[in-house]
Structure formats: structure tokens, C-alpha cells
Scaffold this active site. Structure first.
Site, PDB file in Angstrom:
ATOM      1  N   GLU A   1       0.861  -1.188   0.000  1.00  0.00           N
ATOM      2  CA  GLU A   1       0.000   0.000   0.000  1.00  0.00           C
ATOM      3  C   GLU A   1       0.896   1.235   0.000  1.00  0.00           C
ATOM      4  O   GLU A   1       1.628   1.473   0.955  1.00  0.00           O
ATOM      5  CB  GLU A   1      -0.879  -0.032   1.257  1.00  0.00           C
ATOM      6  CG  GLU A   1      -1.685   1.224   1.497  1.00  0.00           C
ATOM      7  CD  GLU A   1      -2.319   1.232   2.903  1.00  0.00           C
ATOM      8  OE1 GLU A   1      -2.469   0.145   3.522  1.00  0.00           O
ATOM      9  OE2 GLU A   1      -2.635   2.332   3.384  1.00  0.00           O
TER      10      GLU A   1
ATOM     11  N   ARG B   1       0.781  10.220   0.926  1.00  0.00           N
ATOM     12  CA  ARG B   1       1.257  11.166   1.935  1.00  0.00           C
ATOM     13  C   ARG B   1       2.544  11.830   1.463  1.00  0.00           C
ATOM     14  O   ARG B   1       3.243  12.456   2.249  1.00  0.00           O
ATOM     15  CB  ARG B   1       1.568  10.446   3.255  1.00  0.00           C
ATOM     16  CG  ARG B   1       0.367   9.839   3.892  1.00  0.00           C
ATOM     17  CD  ARG B   1       0.686   9.236   5.234  1.00  0.00           C
ATOM     18  NE  ARG B   1      -0.338   8.277   5.583  1.00  0.00           N
ATOM     19  CZ  ARG B   1      -0.321   7.524   6.658  1.00  0.00           C
ATOM     20  NH1 ARG B   1       0.664   7.607   7.525  1.00  0.00           N
ATOM     21  NH2 ARG B   1      -1.303   6.675   6.887  1.00  0.00           N
TER      22      ARG B   1
ATOM     23  N   THR C   1      -4.162   6.057   2.282  1.00  0.00           N
ATOM     24  CA  THR C   1      -4.454   7.433   2.694  1.00  0.00           C
ATOM     25  C   THR C   1      -5.203   8.183   1.574  1.00  0.00           C
ATOM     26  O   THR C   1      -4.927   9.341   1.281  1.00  0.00           O
ATOM     27  CB  THR C   1      -3.163   8.180   3.119  1.00  0.00           C
ATOM     28  OG1 THR C   1      -2.308   7.276   3.852  1.00  0.00           O
ATOM     29  CG2 THR C   1      -3.492   9.338   4.045  1.00  0.00           C
TER      30      THR C   1
ATOM     31  N   LYS D   1     -10.866  -0.876   7.932  1.00  0.00           N
ATOM     32  CA  LYS D   1      -9.590  -0.638   8.613  1.00  0.00           C
ATOM     33  C   LYS D   1      -9.929  -0.003   9.959  1.00  0.00           C
ATOM     34  O   LYS D   1     -10.645   1.002  10.004  1.00  0.00           O
ATOM     35  CB  LYS D   1      -8.775   0.316   7.739  1.00  0.00           C
ATOM     36  CG  LYS D   1      -7.619   1.007   8.416  1.00  0.00           C
ATOM     37  CD  LYS D   1      -6.798   1.767   7.377  1.00  0.00           C
ATOM     38  CE  LYS D   1      -5.881   2.769   8.055  1.00  0.00           C
ATOM     39  NZ  LYS D   1      -4.609   2.932   7.358  1.00  0.00           N
TER      40      LYS D   1
END
Ligand code: 3PG
Length: 210
Positions: free
Chosen positions: A40, A44, A67, A127
């Protein structure tokens, strides 16, 4: 497709923050050498989309975007070749755009109300973030008891010392986190250490079936 179908029995999702897109391939190879086939790449850093693009055709790897917090980022991730999406929260525009593109999404939740909203949006694999701050395994147990049809992927504060305990809990499908791919190791090119950490994580996960 359910996001869990992309995790071929390994129950670990390493989260990577790439400072430089050129680290993507050596990092992915290091994970693959340790037995991890999923990665993943978190939105960011500026390098995220380029990094995903470099990994989209790497044999044996399933690359996703993490994210992801807006519909525009869903489009960016899809264009770069991400095969799944992870978000720290649950956003209706993100859920809708991911569904429209047919991209599996792992949305984030932190409370019972957020789980109810995720389920309302037909998201039954979530999550749980940030798991350690929410109460760690106690929080997972309590929320899983209340929502037996939901599968959880705790992330935040997970590492070799506690991953097996999370993975042994009912309702935990997988765990995620950055411990296998710390930015410092990536930046300094310590890919052999990342392979070691990946192998360790795989061993932990394979010994911890609930
Ligand atoms: C995430 O978004 O999943 C977290 O930032 C990962 O948390 P960690 O860095 O504590 O593993």
C-alpha cells in the site's frame, strides 16, 4: 471484488510512504523476496502516484494506494494503476468513486457509529485506525463482538511484538502498518533489512490463524 481476495492468505498489508518514486521497485522487490506480495503506497508524499505507476506491472505484486481521502485521489490512484484503495476514514465520495471504478476499498473506522455508516455503504471489511490508540486488542474485541458480520483490519501501532495477538482475534482479517517498511530504511536503501522484516511478518501471520 472484496479487498480480502487480493491478499492471498498472507493477512499483512505493509504501508509505505515513498520519498522518492525510484525507491518503489527495489522496495517492492525486497518485500517480494520476503514473501509479501501486496503493498500500500500512501498518498502522503509527492512521489506516491509515480511510485504506484512504476509498480503497476511488477510481476507478482499487487499495488494499492493508501491514505486516499478524496474522489480526486481515487481517480489519481486508478490512473496510476492501483488495484485497491485504503482510507483512514469513511468518505461517501471516496466509496462512490471507488465503486464506480470497480476498485476494492478498505475504508477506515474508529467508532461504532462509523462502522454502522460503513456497513450502510456496503463496506463490511474495514480498517480500524488507529488501533493502538483506540484501545488495542480490547477495542477490537469489543467492536467485533458488536459487529460479528464485519471484518477488521487493525492498523496503527502494530509490529512484530503484537501482530500475532491481533491476528488471533475473531473478526480480524489482516493487519496493516508501516513497521515492515520504515521510511528510514527505505531512504537509506536498507532493503535487505526490509526483506528480513517481511519474512518475519509472514512467519508471524502464518502462525497466528484464529
Ligand atoms: C496507517 O495509516 O495505517 C498508519 O499510519 C499505520 O500506522 P503505523 O505507522 O503505526 O504502522
Amino acid at each position: 471484488m472484496n479487498i480480502l481476495d487480493l491478499l492471498p492468505g498472507q493477512r499483512i498489508i505493509p504501508l509505505v510512504v515513498l520519498d522518492r518514486a525510484e525507491d518503489a521497485i527495489p522496495l517492492a522487490r525486497a518485500l517480494l523476496a520476503g514473501g509479501i506480495t501486496v503493498m500500500e503506497v500512501a498518498f502522503r508524499s509527492e512521489a506516491a502516484a509515480d511510485g504506484i505507476d512504476q509498480l503497476r506491472d511488477l510481476p507478482g505484486l499487487v499495488v494499492g494506494a493508501g491514505t486516499v481521502t478524496s474522489a480526486a485521489q481515487v481517480d489519481q490512484a486508478a490512473k496510476a494503476g492501483a488495484r485497491f484503495l485504503v482510507s483512514p476514514g469513511t468518505s461517501e465520495p471516496v466509496v462512490a468513486r471507488a465503486a464506480a471504478l470497480g476498485l476494492p476499498l478498505l475504508p477506515g473506522v474508529a467508532t461504532a457509529s462509523e462502522i454502522i455508516r460503513a456497513v450502510d455503504l456496503e463496506m463490511n471489511v474495514v480498517k480500524l485506525f488507529p488501533a493502538s490508540v483506540l484501545g488495542g486488542q480490547g477495542a477490537v474485541k469489543a467492536l467485533s463482538a458488536a459487529f460479528p458480520a464485519v471484518q477488521f483490519v487493525p492498523t496503527g501501532g502494530i509490529g512484530p511484538a503484537n501482530a500475532s495477538e491481533y491476528l488471533a482475534l475473531r473478526g480480524v482479517a489482516a493487519v496493516g502498518g508501516s513497521w515492515i517498511t520504515p521510511a528510514g530504511l527505505v531512504r537509506s536503501g536498507k532493503f535487505a533489512e526490509i526483506t528480513r522484516l517481511a519474512g518475519e511478518a509472514i512467519r508471524i501471520a502464518s502462525g497466528a490463524q484464529p
